[in-house]
Design a protein around this motif. Structure first.
Motif, PDB file in Angstrom:
ATOM      1  N   VAL A 122       0.858  -1.186   0.000  1.00 20.54           N
ATOM      2  CA  VAL A 122       0.000   0.000   0.000  1.00 20.54           C
ATOM      3  C   VAL A 122       0.888   1.229   0.000  1.00 20.54           C
ATOM      4  CG1 VAL A 122      -1.784   1.278   1.248  1.00 20.54           C
ATOM      5  CG2 VAL A 122      -1.781  -1.230   1.322  1.00 20.54           C
ATOM      6  N   GLU A 127      -5.884   8.396  -1.258  1.00 21.44           N
ATOM      7  CA  GLU A 127      -6.805   7.269  -1.147  1.00 21.44           C
ATOM      8  C   GLU A 127      -6.409   6.278  -0.055  1.00 21.44           C
ATOM      9  OE1 GLU A 127      -7.560   5.430  -4.913  1.00 21.44           O
ATOM     10  OE2 GLU A 127      -7.880   7.355  -5.890  1.00 21.44           O
ATOM     11  N   HIS A 128      -5.207   6.405   0.454  1.00 28.79           N
ATOM     12  CA  HIS A 128      -4.702   5.509   1.493  1.00 28.79           C
ATOM     13  C   HIS A 128      -4.060   6.363   2.578  1.00 28.79           C
ATOM     14  CE1 HIS A 128      -5.459   1.981  -0.969  1.00 28.79           C
ATOM     15  NE2 HIS A 128      -4.951   2.658  -1.981  1.00 28.79           N
ATOM     16  N   ARG A 146      -8.192  -0.474   2.332  1.00 22.90           N
ATOM     17  CA  ARG A 146      -9.245  -0.527   1.308  1.00 22.90           C
ATOM     18  C   ARG A 146     -10.600  -0.642   1.992  1.00 22.90           C
ATOM     19  NH1 ARG A 146      -6.697  -5.645   0.841  1.00 22.90           N
ATOM     20  NH2 ARG A 146      -7.996  -7.303   1.678  1.00 22.90           N
ATOM     21  N   ARG A 147     -11.604  -0.078   1.370  1.00 34.12           N
ATOM     22  CA  ARG A 147     -13.011  -0.234   1.776  1.00 34.12           C
ATOM     23  C   ARG A 147     -13.229  -0.205   3.287  1.00 34.12           C
ATOM     24  NH1 ARG A 147     -12.570  -5.416  -1.013  1.00 34.12           N
ATOM     25  NH2 ARG A 147     -12.383  -4.982  -3.217  1.00 34.12           N
TER      26      ARG A 147
END
Length: 188
Positions: A122, A127-128, A146-147
């Motif tokens: 990652v 986004e992270h 994620r999610r």
């Protein structure tokens, strides 16, 4: 799931890490909505160890497989989900642990990549994101994977982040990655 072991993190450039992360296709667990079927008899300990019926799961490929079907529900529960069943799984803190970090660049051009205990890669950025919580036992850093799933950043990796933050002179102390700034203090 790949049958070959993941590449050596230390030997990868951040561009290679980003490419590998992009190629890592995951099942569409967000679109699977089977009926709840019970509990998996599985638990993820605070240190990232996966357990089944009280015994640690020693095979990394098995842990990696289970991690690909992990989902966080809107009510905060964690479940393992397939097209035909949904099973609860207990998570003591975060389902992943960021165990290694690599950096390239300086200041706001810096990029930070992390290897998780599952072998996932990652790169921190918009986004992270990285976030920090104050707890009784000290600061607790997390990386969005994620999610809605996060990785607890291992203490040794947190010390690396703190060293970068103190050296760059930002106020508040923080780190940059992929154009995003992450203060090392908890959000208000």
């Amino acid at each position: 799931m790949p049958s070959t072991p993941p590449p050596d993190f230390a030997s990868l450039s951040l561009a290679e890490i980003a490419r590998l992360a992009e190629e890592d296709r995951l099942p569409p667990v967000e679109s699977w909505n089977p009926s709840h079927c019970g509990h998996s008899d599985m638990r993820i300990a605070r240190d990232g160890t996966w357990f089944h019926q009280g015994s640690p799961i020693g095979r990394l490929p098995m842990v990696r497989l289970f991690s690909t079907i992990l989902r966080r529900e809107p009510d905060g529960r964690f479940v393992l989900v397939t097209p035909v069943e949904k099973l609860d799984i207990d998570v003591e803190d975060a389902p992943f642990t960021a165990v290694e970090m690599k950096r390239e660049g300086e200041g706001d051009a810096m990029k930070l990549a992390f290897r998780l205990n599952t072998g996932d890669l990652v790169t921190a950025g918009p986004e992270h994101g990285l976030r920090f919580e104050d707890r009784e036992d000290g600061p607790r850093p997390y990386l969005h994977v994620r999610r809605g799933l996060e990785a607890l950043v291992a203490r040794t990796v947190y010390y690396e982040l703190a060293e970068i933050a103190l050296a760059n002179g930002s106020t508040p102390p923080g780190v940059w990655s992929n154009g995003a700034f992450f203060p090392l203090e908890p959000a208000e």
